[in-house]
Scaffold this active site. Structure first.
Site: not given
Ligand code: 13P
Ligand code: G3H
Ligand code: ZN
Length: 326
Positions: A95, A117, A147, A227, A229-230, A272
């Site tokens: 990711d 990215d 992206e 992305h 999308a929580s 996430d």
């Molecule tokens: P959220 O923070 O909305 O869960 O997004 C996660 C994400 O886009 C990871 O790449």
């Molecule tokens: O888009 C980002 C993800 O939520 C990952 O975040 O770098 O804290 O693992 P992180």
């Molecule tokens: Zn993301």
């Protein structure tokens, strides 16, 4: 570091998954994980709901877990699904990959899919870096996500104060020049649990479906990724605050909008924060209600159960990915 090709680990790339999602008008969930319990919950939730799954790790999550652990964790995750009688396809995805070197390391160590990215660079530099990753990845049958446009919030080593919507007129040229397999776009989502600054009683602004539709018209049938999308589940935020946490003014993407996105060209949805909130809420509750408890299995075990339920709910009621695998 030891080398693996993803199929040795029982993994698949995302090409067929995303194609099927496009045809079936649903979205494949891409859940981030940082530890064993999260990974187990994601796999069990997806196996239970018969949903394809993309397991994803950011660069910092990979550092936290330790790169040598990841291929074994992914292989164990596939085994766990099979042991539960499930044939769901499983991909391991990087990711927000920030460099060619990181993408290459991941590909060489068994990832079946990577994101590069470079959205914060100029269009030309984004194209150049994405092309470089695509060439290396495609030689090894690994799929690549890129992206266009910038999401506000933290994107691993990449962070932005303000979002920049994707410009539909750039999309065709970008796809032609890079040969990428899927494209993350910016239509009003952002990373983290504080997506919008809302006044009390105010609803989050709708996503820019007009931009999404224009992109769909320009590149019909091409898989789009959402992305940030929580939904930032209110129940979990309230539980966190009830048991000593302090999370004010949180806001996420309403499920109704995600349903609409999942039924469009959006074929992959990244989640996430919701997983983090679910686990944190339960762990806080255990600590508050059983202050004498010190066995990690007791609080991590309950947190894992909560995350399984969250995954089943998302797949079934939001993304439409449940029941798509025999
Ligand atoms: P959220 O923070 O909305 O869960 O997004 C996660 C994400 O886009 C990871 O790449
Ligand atoms: O888009 C980002 C993800 O939520 C990952 O975040 O770098 O804290 O693992 P992180
Ligand atoms: Zn993301």
């Amino acid at each position: 570091m030891k080398k693996y090709q993803f199929s040795q680990l029982g993994l698949v790339n995302t090409r067929a998954m995303l194609q099927l999602a496009m045809e079936g008008r649903y979205a494949v969930p891409a859940y981030n994980f940082n530890n064993m319990e999260q990974l187990q919950a994601i796999i069990l939730g997806c196996a239970r709901s018969a949903s394809p799954v993309i397991l994803q790790v950011s660069g910092s999550a990979r550092k936290y877990i330790g790169p040598s652990f990841l291929p074994h964790m992914a292989q164990a995750a596939v085994d766990l699904a099979r042991d539960n009688g499930s044939a769901i396809p499983v991909a391991l995805h990087l990711d927000h990959g920030s460099s060619f070197e990181l993408a290459k390391e991941c590909i060489d160590s068994g990832f079946s899919s990577v994101m590069i990215d470079a959205s914060h660079h100029s269009f030309a530099d984004n194209v150049a870096l994405t092309r470089q990753v695509v060439a290396y990845a495609h030689d090894r049958d690994v799929t690549v996500e890129a992206e266009l446009g910038i999401l506000a919030g933290i994107e691993d080593e990449v962070s932005a104060q303000h979002s920049t919507y994707t410009r539909p007129e750039e999309v065709e040229r970008f796809l032609e020049q890079t040969g990428v397999d899927s494209l993350a776009i910016s239509i009003g989502t952002s990373h983290g649990a504080y997506k919008f600054k809302l006044q009390p009683g105010e609803e989050p602004p709708p996503l820019r479906f007009d931009i999404l539709e224009e992109i769909e018209q320009r590149v019909p049938g091409f898989p789009i990724v959402l992305h940030g999308a929580s939904s930032v589940t209110r129940e979990h935020v309230e539980m966190i605050n009830r048991y000593g946490g302090q999370m004010d003014n949180t806001a996420g993407i309403p499920e109704e909008q995600l349903r609409r996105a999942a039924a469009s060209a959006v074929c992959k949805v990244n989640i996430d924060s919701d997983g983090r909130l679910a686990m944190t809420a339960i762990i806080r509750r255990v600590f508050a209600e059983q202050p004498g408890e010190f066995d990690p299995r007791k609080y991590l075990g309950q947190a894992r159960e909560e995350l399984i339920e969250l995954v089943v709910h998302k797949n079934t009621a939001v993304l439409g990915s449940a029941g798509r695998v025999e």
